[in-house]
Design a protein around this motif. Structure first.
Motif, PDB file in Angstrom:
ATOM      1  N   LYS A  51       0.816  -1.291   0.068  1.00 57.20           N
ATOM      2  CA  LYS A  51      -0.364   0.034   0.236  1.00 57.20           C
ATOM      3  C   LYS A  51       1.236   0.867   0.501  1.00 57.20           C
ATOM      4  CE  LYS A  51      -4.014  -1.841   0.437  1.00 57.20           C
ATOM      5  NZ  LYS A  51      -4.394  -1.489  -1.100  1.00 57.20           N
ATOM      6  N   SER A  52       0.657   2.463  -1.145  1.00 52.39           N
ATOM      7  CA  SER A  52       1.203   3.500   0.078  1.00 52.39           C
ATOM      8  C   SER A  52       1.021   4.068   0.971  1.00 52.39           C
ATOM      9  CB  SER A  52       0.203   4.697  -1.148  1.00 52.39           C
ATOM     10  OG  SER A  52       0.757   5.714  -1.382  1.00 52.39           O
ATOM     11  N   GLY A  53       2.661   5.190   0.813  1.00 47.94           N
ATOM     12  CA  GLY A  53       2.550   5.066   2.568  1.00 47.94           C
ATOM     13  C   GLY A  53       2.180   6.260   2.833  1.00 47.94           C
ATOM     14  N   ARG A  54       1.550   7.248   1.929  1.00 46.84           N
ATOM     15  CA  ARG A  54       1.413   8.238   2.097  1.00 46.84           C
ATOM     16  C   ARG A  54      -0.498   8.508   3.270  1.00 46.84           C
ATOM     17  NH1 ARG A  54      -1.048  10.371  -3.227  1.00 46.84           N
ATOM     18  NH2 ARG A  54      -2.070   8.408  -3.029  1.00 46.84           N
ATOM     19  N   THR A  55       0.543   9.279   4.376  1.00 45.55           N
ATOM     20  CA  THR A  55      -1.218   9.366   5.611  1.00 45.55           C
ATOM     21  C   THR A  55      -1.200  11.307   5.622  1.00 45.55           C
ATOM     22  OG1 THR A  55       1.109   9.142   6.697  1.00 45.55           O
ATOM     23  CG2 THR A  55      -0.129   7.139   6.214  1.00 45.55           C
ATOM     24  N   ALA A  56      -2.414  10.526   6.248  1.00 44.98           N
ATOM     25  CA  ALA A  56      -3.006  12.244   6.210  1.00 44.98           C
ATOM     26  C   ALA A  56      -2.362  12.325   8.009  1.00 44.98           C
ATOM     27  CB  ALA A  56      -4.524  12.322   5.733  1.00 44.98           C
ATOM     28  N   ALA A  57      -2.866  11.744   8.595  1.00 41.91           N
ATOM     29  CA  ALA A  57      -2.695  12.085  10.112  1.00 41.91           C
ATOM     30  C   ALA A  57      -1.070  12.001   9.997  1.00 41.91           C
ATOM     31  CB  ALA A  57      -3.371  10.847  11.102  1.00 41.91           C
ATOM     32  N   GLU A  58      -1.165  12.943  11.420  1.00 35.89           N
ATOM     33  CA  GLU A  58       0.114  13.388  12.312  1.00 35.89           C
ATOM     34  C   GLU A  58      -0.292  12.675  13.567  1.00 35.89           C
ATOM     35  OE1 GLU A  58       2.887  13.514  11.087  1.00 35.89           O
ATOM     36  OE2 GLU A  58       2.693  14.368   8.944  1.00 35.89           O
ATOM     37  N   GLY A  59       0.663  12.711  14.660  1.00 36.37           N
ATOM     38  CA  GLY A  59       0.209  13.179  15.908  1.00 36.37           C
ATOM     39  C   GLY A  59       1.452  11.972  16.350  1.00 36.37           C
ATOM     40  N   LEU A  60       0.426  11.004  17.767  1.00 37.13           N
ATOM     41  CA  LEU A  60       1.788  10.060  18.229  1.00 37.13           C
ATOM     42  C   LEU A  60       1.359   8.900  18.907  1.00 37.13           C
ATOM     43  CD1 LEU A  60       3.637  12.923  20.572  1.00 37.13           C
ATOM     44  CD2 LEU A  60       4.771  11.927  19.061  1.00 37.13           C
ATOM     45  N   VAL A  61       2.065   8.089  19.101  1.00 44.14           N
ATOM     46  CA  VAL A  61       1.340   6.459  19.270  1.00 44.14           C
ATOM     47  C   VAL A  61       2.229   6.478  21.124  1.00 44.14           C
ATOM     48  CG1 VAL A  61       1.419   4.182  19.217  1.00 44.14           C
ATOM     49  CG2 VAL A  61       0.879   5.115  17.156  1.00 44.14           C
ATOM     50  N   ALA A  62       1.666   6.168  21.535  1.00 42.59           N
ATOM     51  CA  ALA A  62       2.493   5.841  22.952  1.00 42.59           C
ATOM     52  C   ALA A  62       1.752   4.529  23.262  1.00 42.59           C
ATOM     53  CB  ALA A  62       1.656   6.875  23.993  1.00 42.59           C
ATOM     54  N   LYS A  69       0.542  -6.177  32.031  1.00 44.73           N
ATOM     55  CA  LYS A  69      -0.676  -6.152  30.766  1.00 44.73           C
ATOM     56  C   LYS A  69       0.604  -4.520  29.583  1.00 44.73           C
ATOM     57  CE  LYS A  69      -4.824  -4.242  29.418  1.00 44.73           C
ATOM     58  NZ  LYS A  69      -6.452  -3.547  30.273  1.00 44.73           N
ATOM     59  N   GLY A  70       0.130  -4.446  28.788  1.00 50.21           N
ATOM     60  CA  GLY A  70       0.712  -3.333  27.722  1.00 50.21           C
ATOM     61  C   GLY A  70      -0.159  -2.875  27.186  1.00 50.21           C
ATOM     62  N   VAL A  71      -0.280  -1.641  26.810  1.00 51.00           N
ATOM     63  CA  VAL A  71      -1.566  -0.428  25.758  1.00 51.00           C
ATOM     64  C   VAL A  71      -0.045   0.187  24.190  1.00 51.00           C
ATOM     65  CG1 VAL A  71      -2.584  -0.309  27.752  1.00 51.00           C
ATOM     66  CG2 VAL A  71      -1.226   1.018  27.642  1.00 51.00           C
ATOM     67  N   VAL A  72      -1.052   0.254  23.847  1.00 52.17           N
ATOM     68  CA  VAL A  72      -0.644   1.109  23.356  1.00 52.17           C
ATOM     69  C   VAL A  72      -1.974   2.073  22.461  1.00 52.17           C
ATOM     70  CG1 VAL A  72      -0.695  -0.562  20.682  1.00 52.17           C
ATOM     71  CG2 VAL A  72       1.011   1.823  20.475  1.00 52.17           C
ATOM     72  N   VAL A  73      -1.247   3.046  22.402  1.00 49.76           N
ATOM     73  CA  VAL A  73      -2.394   4.212  22.007  1.00 49.76           C
ATOM     74  C   VAL A  73      -2.167   5.304  20.642  1.00 49.76           C
ATOM     75  CG1 VAL A  73      -3.682   4.362  24.236  1.00 49.76           C
ATOM     76  CG2 VAL A  73      -2.495   6.126  23.371  1.00 49.76           C
ATOM     77  N   GLU A  74      -3.342   5.633  19.834  1.00 50.89           N
ATOM     78  CA  GLU A  74      -2.825   6.442  18.869  1.00 50.89           C
ATOM     79  C   GLU A  74      -3.613   7.628  18.789  1.00 50.89           C
ATOM     80  OE1 GLU A  74      -2.707   7.897  13.935  1.00 50.89           O
ATOM     81  OE2 GLU A  74      -3.116   5.389  15.005  1.00 50.89           O
ATOM     82  N   VAL A  75      -3.004   8.639  19.559  1.00 46.13           N
ATOM     83  CA  VAL A  75      -3.345  10.169  19.489  1.00 46.13           C
ATOM     84  C   VAL A  75      -3.047  11.766  18.231  1.00 46.13           C
ATOM     85  CG1 VAL A  75      -4.102  12.339  20.660  1.00 46.13           C
ATOM     86  CG2 VAL A  75      -3.881  10.117  21.349  1.00 46.13           C
ATOM     87  N   ASN A  76      -4.380  11.293  17.270  1.00 50.03           N
ATOM     88  CA  ASN A  76      -4.066  12.143  15.860  1.00 50.03           C
ATOM     89  C   ASN A  76      -4.206  13.111  16.333  1.00 50.03           C
ATOM     90  OD1 ASN A  76      -5.685   9.830  14.168  1.00 50.03           O
ATOM     91  ND2 ASN A  76      -3.695   9.939  14.191  1.00 50.03           N
ATOM     92  N   SER A  77      -3.354  14.373  15.872  1.00 47.14           N
ATOM     93  CA  SER A  77      -3.174  16.157  15.162  1.00 47.14           C
ATOM     94  C   SER A  77      -3.329  16.186  14.185  1.00 47.14           C
ATOM     95  CB  SER A  77      -1.690  16.677  16.320  1.00 47.14           C
ATOM     96  OG  SER A  77      -0.721  15.961  15.146  1.00 47.14           O
ATOM     97  N   GLU A  78      -3.103  17.678  13.249  1.00 48.87           N
ATOM     98  CA  GLU A  78      -3.038  17.523  11.942  1.00 48.87           C
ATOM     99  C   GLU A  78      -1.789  18.246  11.701  1.00 48.87           C
ATOM    100  OE1 GLU A  78      -6.204  21.320  10.351  1.00 48.87           O
ATOM    101  OE2 GLU A  78      -7.092  20.900  12.608  1.00 48.87           O
ATOM    102  N   THR A  79      -1.060  18.607  12.381  1.00 46.52           N
ATOM    103  CA  THR A  79       0.568  18.865  11.558  1.00 46.52           C
ATOM    104  C   THR A  79       1.478  17.672  12.822  1.00 46.52           C
ATOM    105  OG1 THR A  79       0.672  20.343  13.296  1.00 46.52           O
ATOM    106  CG2 THR A  79       0.235  20.818  11.296  1.00 46.52           C
ATOM    107  N   ASP A  80       2.692  17.991  12.680  1.00 54.59           N
ATOM    108  CA  ASP A  80       3.368  17.539  13.261  1.00 54.59           C
ATOM    109  C   ASP A  80       4.239  18.310  13.963  1.00 54.59           C
ATOM    110  OD1 ASP A  80       7.597  16.813  12.927  1.00 54.59           O
ATOM    111  OD2 ASP A  80       6.089  15.353  14.009  1.00 54.59           O
ATOM    112  N   PHE A  81       4.256  19.422  14.101  1.00 52.32           N
ATOM    113  CA  PHE A  81       4.495  20.685  14.759  1.00 52.32           C
ATOM    114  C   PHE A  81       3.309  20.130  15.880  1.00 52.32           C
ATOM    115  CE2 PHE A  81       3.870  24.371  17.099  1.00 52.32           C
ATOM    116  CZ  PHE A  81       4.832  25.402  17.030  1.00 52.32           C
ATOM    117  N   VAL A  82       2.517  19.429  16.374  1.00 49.62           N
ATOM    118  CA  VAL A  82       1.753  20.017  17.885  1.00 49.62           C
ATOM    119  C   VAL A  82       2.436  19.098  18.714  1.00 49.62           C
ATOM    120  CG1 VAL A  82      -0.409  19.227  17.964  1.00 49.62           C
ATOM    121  CG2 VAL A  82      -0.530  21.220  16.435  1.00 49.62           C
ATOM    122  N   ALA A  83       2.471  17.808  17.238  1.00 50.72           N
ATOM    123  CA  ALA A  83       2.952  15.935  18.158  1.00 50.72           C
ATOM    124  C   ALA A  83       3.804  16.647  18.631  1.00 50.72           C
ATOM    125  CB  ALA A  83       2.998  15.080  16.685  1.00 50.72           C
TER     126      ALA A  83
END
Length: 291
Positions: A51-62, A69-83
């Motif tokens: 699949k193409s690697g192009r993505t719209a979302a920025e943000g962080l995975v924590a 127990k381990g958890v992983v979450v993704e919170v998106n932002s519009e720009t990498d600057f905010v991340a």
């Protein structure tokens, strides 16, 4: 149907095929991108069905681990600057901590976080930072030992790729090494038993079409498909992959030598699977100016 230059470019970027081959593949398959990829692979004209690697979302995975127990979450932002914003990172770290007490994205969104739900906390942060944000997803693993790994870390416990690995055993070092392996290889499933049946069937069909192109007898073709499917499983299933730390062993063999068994994993990458909207800035300016 008419095939656009943008479609041809997307297919070329995805497969590495030539321009005319890409156009023919799209024409033969009525513009269906996935079918065109398979058509090119069957003809031996595509490098891979990626699949193409192009993505719209920025943000962080924590990631966060507590006990077994381990958890992983993704919170998106519009720009990498905010991340890279410390206020945003603090919020994401808090959400990951809350996630340890939940088992789904919906449950996490409704969970309490300092007197507000997680969803309300994110909405309030949108107002203070001034950029749209969203809780996209959460996942978790449980086991005797759980290790986490973050690739391209922005700060402790969060970055562009987050991985969790659970093992039945006490060797945290090998669990972390396998988590690093997962970050690098992005397996489709733990083993062939966990693979999406639709993915398996699609691969079999592509391999069958490729084998038929050879013109060999059906009996030979059948053996070719069996061998190629075995190789496919070795490439896409975690336990059958060659361990990046020691390619002489599979991941399953490396785990066994370390005295553990891999029981589960989770891997999130920021924005994966979200298409980026390509905008023609010059055209937008011209439209605004009435040009």
């Amino acid at each position: 149907m008419a095939i656009t230059a943008a479609q041809v470019k997307e297919l070329r970027d995805t497969t590495g095929a030539g321009m005319m081959d890409a156009k023919k593949a799209l024409t033969e398959n009525d513009g269906d991108m996935e079918a065109a990829v398979d058509w090119l692979r069957a003809k031996g004209l595509a490098k891979a069905a990626k699949k193409s690697g192009r993505t719209a979302a920025e943000g962080l995975v924590a990631v966060a681990v507590e006990g077994g127990k381990g958890v992983v979450v993704e919170v998106n932002s519009e720009t990498d600057f905010v991340a890279r914003n410390a206020e945003f990172q603090e919020m994401v770290a808090g959400i990951a901590k809350v996630a340890l007490g939940t088992s789904s994205t919906e449950e996490l969104a409704a969970a309490d976080m300092g007197g507000k739900t997680v969803a309300e906390t994110i909405t309030a942060k949108v107002g203070t930072i001034g950029e749209n944000m969203s809780l996209r997803r959460m996942g978790y693993v449980e086991g005797k030992t759980v290790a986490a790994y973050v690739h391209n870390a922005a700060t402790a416990g969060m970055g562009q790729i987050g991985v969790l690995v659970a093992v039945d055993g006490d060797n945290e070092d090998i669990a972390r090494q396998i988590a690093m392996h997962v970050a690098a290889t992005s397996p489709a499933s733990l083993s062939e038993n966990d693979l999406d049946p639709a993915l398996v069937e699609r691969e079999k069909q592509v391999l069958t079409d490729q084998a038929k192109e050879s013109g060999k007898p059906d009996a030979v073709i059948e053996k070719m498909i069996v061998g190629r499917m075995r190789k496919f499983y070795e490439e896409v299933t975690l336990l059958n992959q060659k361990f990046v730390m020691n390619p002489d062993l599979t991941v399953a063999q490396a785990a066994k030598e370390a005295g553990v068994t891999v029981t589960g994993y989770a891997r999130f990458a920021v924005g994966e699977g979200i298409e980026k909207v390509e905008e023609d800035f010059a055209a937008e300016v011209a439209k605004t100016m009435g040009g």
